[in-house]
Design a protein around this motif. Structure first.
Motif, mmCIF file in Angstrom:
data_model
loop_
_atom_site.group_PDB
_atom_site.id
_atom_site.type_symbol
_atom_site.label_atom_id
_atom_site.label_comp_id
_atom_site.label_asym_id
_atom_site.label_seq_id
_atom_site.Cartn_x
_atom_site.Cartn_y
_atom_site.Cartn_z
ATOM 1 N N UNK A 236 50.020 50.233 7.305
ATOM 2 C CA UNK A 236 50.131 50.507 8.744
ATOM 3 C C UNK A 236 49.266 49.535 9.535
ATOM 4 N N UNK A 237 48.113 49.193 8.983
ATOM 5 C CA UNK A 237 47.232 48.219 9.627
ATOM 6 C C UNK A 237 47.938 46.867 9.741
ATOM 7 N N UNK A 238 48.614 46.466 8.672
ATOM 8 C CA UNK A 238 49.363 45.219 8.697
ATOM 9 C C UNK A 238 50.533 45.295 9.678
ATOM 10 N N UNK A 239 51.227 46.423 9.673
ATOM 11 C CA UNK A 239 52.363 46.602 10.578
ATOM 12 C C UNK A 239 51.923 46.578 12.034
ATOM 13 N N UNK A 240 50.842 47.270 12.337
ATOM 14 C CA UNK A 240 50.327 47.290 13.723
ATOM 15 C C UNK A 240 49.869 45.900 14.166
ATOM 16 N N UNK A 241 49.300 45.144 13.221
ATOM 17 C CA UNK A 241 48.893 43.776 13.537
ATOM 18 C C UNK A 241 50.104 42.941 13.958
ATOM 19 N N UNK A 242 51.219 43.109 13.261
ATOM 20 C CA UNK A 242 52.438 42.385 13.625
ATOM 21 C C UNK A 242 52.934 42.810 15.000
ATOM 22 N N UNK A 243 52.886 44.111 15.253
ATOM 23 C CA UNK A 243 53.305 44.618 16.569
ATOM 24 C C UNK A 243 52.464 44.002 17.695
ATOM 25 N N UNK A 244 51.167 43.886 17.440
ATOM 26 C CA UNK A 244 50.272 43.349 18.471
ATOM 27 C C UNK A 244 50.626 41.917 18.844
ATOM 28 N N UNK A 245 51.257 41.199 17.919
ATOM 29 C CA UNK A 245 51.592 39.794 18.192
ATOM 30 C C UNK A 245 53.085 39.587 18.425
ATOM 31 N N UNK A 246 53.791 40.676 18.738
ATOM 32 C CA UNK A 246 55.161 40.526 19.209
ATOM 33 C C UNK A 246 56.256 40.654 18.179
ATOM 34 N N UNK A 247 55.922 41.021 16.943
ATOM 35 C CA UNK A 247 56.964 41.213 15.927
ATOM 36 C C UNK A 247 57.492 42.637 16.032
ATOM 37 N N UNK A 248 58.772 42.805 16.335
ATOM 38 C CA UNK A 248 59.317 44.128 16.631
ATOM 39 C C UNK A 248 60.197 44.690 15.524
ATOM 40 N N UNK A 249 60.477 43.909 14.499
ATOM 41 C CA UNK A 249 61.336 44.393 13.415
ATOM 42 C C UNK A 249 60.509 45.189 12.406
ATOM 43 N N UNK A 250 61.135 45.999 11.569
ATOM 44 C CA UNK A 250 60.384 46.725 10.531
ATOM 45 C C UNK A 250 59.802 45.760 9.502
ATOM 46 N N UNK A 251 58.576 46.021 9.076
ATOM 47 C CA UNK A 251 57.948 45.231 8.033
ATOM 48 C C UNK A 251 58.553 45.618 6.685
ATOM 49 N N UNK A 252 58.757 44.634 5.813
ATOM 50 C CA UNK A 252 59.344 44.881 4.505
ATOM 51 C C UNK A 252 58.256 44.819 3.432
ATOM 52 N N UNK A 253 58.350 45.709 2.453
ATOM 53 C CA UNK A 253 57.363 45.802 1.385
ATOM 54 C C UNK A 253 58.058 45.530 0.054
ATOM 55 N N UNK A 254 57.502 44.621 -0.738
ATOM 56 C CA UNK A 254 58.068 44.274 -2.041
ATOM 57 C C UNK A 254 57.779 45.396 -3.039
ATOM 58 N N UNK A 255 58.795 45.739 -3.837
ATOM 59 C CA UNK A 255 58.667 46.793 -4.841
ATOM 60 C C UNK A 255 58.534 46.199 -6.239
ATOM 61 N N UNK A 256 57.933 46.973 -7.128
ATOM 62 C CA UNK A 256 57.818 46.510 -8.514
ATOM 63 C C UNK A 256 59.130 46.612 -9.282
#
Length: 708
Positions: A236-256
C-alpha cells in the motif's frame, strides 16, 4: 510499450524501464524502512537516462509491476502478528504435529538425517491459540454435524482476549463444502466489524488452497495470515507513492506462480520468492526466443543465490507442495532452489571443520559488507572480491557506494586470520573458492536429482554478482557455456516486465482414469468437465475484474497424477481442456506416461497398477507485450579492445598477483573478444574473466563466457 518493472531485493532495488524502443536499467539501495524511497531513487535514475521526468513517465506508462522478497525476509525474521487458528473439534493437534515431519521440512538432507539434533521451528501459531469448534463435514461434502453459532462466538472471544491479531479458519473437508468456514467468517464480522477499531483479518483455508490435505492447507493459510499485515502495508505504501506522482492505474504484483495480478487479487503467500521467480520467467522467455536449449538460471545478488531450471523448450518446473522457510504449503509455485550465498554473505570460522563457512547469514544493505563503511564489522564475499582486485572501489554500483579496502582488511583480520593462521589474501581466496564451490554444488544437485547432466546446460549468470563469479561457479560445476544475459544486473526486473496476468485455481478430486481391478477406463466425462468449467470460471472472473475481456482469457489444464497407490505424484500439463471420450482419456494417460518416463525412466512406469488423478488445476491467463531479445550469435571477426587500465588481481589457482587488463562497458560490443584474465567494469556489475576463459559479447549487452 511503456512499462516500469521493479525487483525489490534484500540489498538492491532493481528497475527495468521500457519506453517505446528504449530499454533502460537502473539500481538503488533497498530502503527497508520505506520501500518507496528506494523505488523512487531507481526510477529517477532510469528517467534521467531516458531524459524524462518522473511525472511524465508515471502518467503515461501502461503498467508498474513489483516483485519483492519482503515476505520472504519477514518470514525468516518472524516479523508478523499473533496468529490464531480455528479448526474442527478433534483436530486441535494437526498443526503442531505437522505430520510428524516438522523437524525436517525446510532443511537440507544431511540436517534431516541428524535426528538427535533435530529441532522443530518456532510455531507461527502457538498451541494456546488453537481452538476447535464442534462441526463436521464428510469427505463427500455432506454436513454431518451442524455448526453452533454460540460455540463459535465463545471461541472467537477467547482467542481475541488471548491476544490474537489475525484469525485463520481451516476446517476438515472445507474444500468439498466451505459452508461452515463461510458461516464462521460471518459471525466474526458480526462480532468485530471491519469498520470498527479492533477488527482483525480473517482468512479461510478453502479460499487460500482448494486442494485436499488438512495440514498443508492450514499451514498455507497460517503463513498467508502471518504475512498479510506487513505485505498489505508495504505494498500500500508503494501504491500510494505512485498515486502521489500521478499514476492512476492499479499496481501489479508478481506472483511466485510465474504470473502477476493486481493487489486486490493477490495473497501475501503468492509474493514469496516472486523476485527470483521473475528471473526464471525471463530465462524461459530468452530460451524460447533464441533457441538456447537447456538453461540453468542463476541469480546471485547481495543476499542469496537462486537456481531455476528451464529445460529445452522453455518449460519451467513447478512445485505444487513447496516448502517456504520451514513450512510445507500447497500453493503452485515455480520451482526455485535458494542458497544463502550472495555478495553480502558473511564468512565465518567453522571450528568443527577448521574451515571458512559462507552464509547463510547476510550483511544485507544496512550495514552491508565491511567495505561499505557503514558499520559492518564482519567479512563478506564482497570484501574478499574487493581485496582480490576484482572491484573498483571508486566505481561500485555506478559510484553510489565508495568501497573502503581498509575496512575489508580489518574485518578479515579480526574474525578469520588468527583462527586460520593465514594472511588476508589467502583467506580472501578461500572465501572466493568456497562460495563458488557452494553454488556449484547447488547447481549440480539441482540438475542431477532431475536426471540432467551439467555439461548439457547453458548457465545464465545474472544479478549484481552473477558475472563476477560466473567462471568460478561454472568451473566447479563442469559447465562449459555461460551467458550473462541482456541486462544481466536487473534480469529479474526484466522478467517482471514480461510476466502475463495469470491465476491458478485448483480442486482436489478423485478421478480413476484406469481402474486396475475392473480394468475399466474412466467414463464420467460430464463430472470431470464440470470441475474444469468451475475452475475456468474462477480464473475468468479474476481477470475480468482486472479489466480484461472474457474472450481474451486463455486456459491451461493440469492434472496431478500417480500410478496406483504410489506416494509420488507427477504434475502433467495437457494440450486439451476437456475429456469427451475414450480417445481423450487414452491421450491423457499417454501424456502422463511420457512425462513420467522422461523423468524417472521408462521401466519405472506402472500403468498396470491403475492411474489416478488427485488434483485438477486450471491456469487462466492473458497474453501481453514482451521485451524482444536479439540474436545471441555473431559469426563476424573479433578483435581485442584497448584496455582502459591495469590492476593487480589475485586468482584462486594462481600464486601471486597477476597484472590484469581492465576494460569498461565500451568493450562489450560484438566486434570484441576479451581473453582472460581480464576485468570489465560497467555501471551496474563487474565481469571477471578468469584465466582459461574468454569473453565474447553479443547484441543487447549479452556476453558469453567460453572456455579456451
Amino acid at each position: 510499450m511503456k512499462r516500469i518493472s521493479v525487483d525489490i531485493g534484500g540489498t538492491f532495488t532493481d528497475c527495468f524501464f521500457v519506453w517505446d524502443d528504449q530499454y533502460i536499467e537502473a539500481k538503488a539501495l533497498t530502503t527497508h524502512h520505506n520501500l518507496a524511497l528506494g523505488f523512487n531513487e531507481a526510477l529517477d535514475l532510469a528517467c534521467k537516462r531516458a531524459e524524462l521526468d518522473r511525472g511524465t513517465v508515471l502518467a503515461e506508462v501502461d503498467s508498474v509491476r513489483y516483485a519483492t522478497t519482503l515476505g520472504t525476509n519477514a518470514l525468516i525474521e518472524r516479523k508478523g502478528p499473533m496468529v490464531a487458528a480455528i479448526v474442527t473439534h478433534g483436530f486441535e493437534d494437526t498443526i503442531p504435529l505437522s505430520r510428524g515431519r516438522g523437524y525436517g521440512e525446510g532443511l537440507d538432507s544431511s540436517m534431516q538425517q541428524n535426528l538427535p539434533a533435530a529441532e522443530r521451528p518456532d510455531p507461527l501459531v502457538p498451541r494456546r491459540l488453537i481452538r476447535s469448534v464442534k462441526e463436521r463435514v464428510n469427505s463427500a461434502g455432506k454436513v454431518v454435524a451442524r455448526l453452533d453459532p454460540q460455540d463459535v462466538r465463545n471461541v472467537v472471544r477467547e482467542l481475541v482476549d488471548a491476544g490474537a491479531e489475525a484469525l485463520v479458519v481451516s476446517l476438515t473437508n472445507a474444500t468439498e463444502n466451505p459452508e461452515h468456514e463461510l458461516q464462521i467468517q460471518e459471525i466474526v464480522l458480526e462480532e468485530f466489524p471491519l469498520h470498527e477499531l479492533g477488527a482483525i483479518p480473517i482468512l479461510l483455508g478453502h479460499q487460500v488452497s482448494g486442494r485436499k490435505g488438512e495440514y498443508v492447507r492450514a499451514t498455507s493459510t497460517i503463513v498467508d495470515a502471518f504475512l498479510h499485515e506487513i505485505m498489505f502495508h508495504a505494498l500500500s505504501q508503494l501504491s500510494n507513492n505512485l498515486r502521489d506522482y500521478g499514476y492512476e492505474k492499479p499496481m501489479l504484483v508478481v506472483h511466485n506462480s510465474g504470473g502477476m495480478a493486481q493487489m486486490n487479487s493477490t495473497d501475501a503467500l503468492q509474493t514469496i520468492h516472486s523476485g527470483p521467480i521473475a528471473g526464471v520467467g525471463a530465462a524461459e522467455h530468452l530460451s524460447n526466443e533464441t533457441g538456447l536449449g537447456h538453461v540453468i538460471s542463476t541469480d546471485m545478488g547481495g543476499t542469496s543465490f537462486d537456481i531455476g531450471l528451464v529445460p529445452e523448450g522453455g518449460v519451467k518446473h513447478y512445485d505444487f507442495l513447496p516448502t517456504i522457510d520451514r513450512w510445507l504449503v500447497s500453493v503452485p509455485m515455480v520451482h526455485l532452489d535458494t542458497l544463502g550465498a550472495g555478495g553480502g554473505s558473511i564468512a565465518s570460522y567453522d571450528r568443527i571443520h577448521d574451515a571458512i563457512k559462507i552464509g547463510p547469514e547476510s550483511a544485507g544493505s544496512n550495514p552491508g559488507p565491511a567495505c561499505y563503511d557503514r558499520g559492518g564489522l564482519r567479512a563478506t564475499v564482497t570484501d574478499a572480491d574487493l581485496l582480490l582486485g576484482y572491484l573498483d572501489p571508486d566505481n561500485y554500483a555506478n559510484g553510489y557506494i565508495k568501497l573502503n579496502p581498509k575496512r575489508s582488511v580489518f574485518a578479515i583480520e579480526e574474525t578469520l586470520c588468527d583462527e586460520l593462521d593465514s594472511d588476508v589474501l589467502d583467506i580472501a581466496k578461500e572465501i572466493k573458492r568456497g562460495v563458488d564451490e557452494q553454488m556449484a554444488i547447488g547447481i549440480g544437485k539441482e540438475l542431477r536429482v532431475r536426471g540432467y547432466l551439467p555439461e548439457d546446460f547453458t548457465m545464465l549468470a545474472y544479478g549484481g554478482n552473477g558475472p563476477l563469479h560466473a567462471c568460478g561457479i561454472a568451473k566447479h560445476a563442469g559447465i562449459k557455456r555461460v551467458l550473462a544475459p541482456p541486462f544481466s544486473s536487473v534480469f529479474s526486473a526484466l522478467g517482471a516486465g514480461n510476466m502475463r496476468q495469470l491465476h491458478f485455481h485448483e480442486r482436489g478430486a478423485h478421478v480413476v482414469l484406469y481402474n486396475a481391478t475392473s480394468r475399466a477406463l474412466y467414463d464420467s466425462y460430464g463430472e470431470f468437465n464440470e470441475i474444469v468449467a468451475e475452475l475456468e470460471a474462477l480464473g475468468r472472473e479474476d481477470l475480468v475484474r482486472q479489466g480484461f475481456a472474457a474472450e481474451d482469457v486463455q486456459y491451461r489444464l493440469e492434472l496431478d497424477m500417480r500410478y496406483g497407490n504410489q506416494l509420488l505424484t507427477q504434475a502433467v500439463t495437457l494440450d486439451i481442456n476437456r475429456i469427451n471420450g475414450v480417445g481423450d482419456v487414452l491421450h491423457v494417460i499417454k501424456t502422463f506416461g511420457e512425462v513420467y518416463s522422461h523423468r524417472f525412466g521408462a521401466s519405472c512406469a506402472a500403468p498396470e497398477a491403475g492411474i489416478r488423478v488427485g488434483t485438477v488445476r486450471v491456469a487462466s491467463y492473458v497474453e501481453g507485450d514482451v521485451v524482444r531479445f536479439e540474436s545471441l550469435e555473431y559469426g563476424g571477426p573479433r578483435c581485442i579492445p584497448v584496455a582502459v587500465g591495469r590492476r593487480a588481481a589475485h586468482f584462486v589457482d594462481t600464486d601471486g598477483a597477476v597484472d590484469t587488463p581492465v576494460y569498461d562497458q565500451h568493450a562489450l560490443t560484438h566486434a570484441h573478444v576479451i581473453p582472460g584474465p581480464a576485468i570489465v567494469t560497467t555501471e551496474n556489475t563487474t565481469f571477471l574473466v578468469e584465466p582459461g576463459w574468454r569473453l565474447e559479447p553479443t547484441s543487447q549487452g549479452a556476453v558469453w563466457f567460453l572456455q579456451d
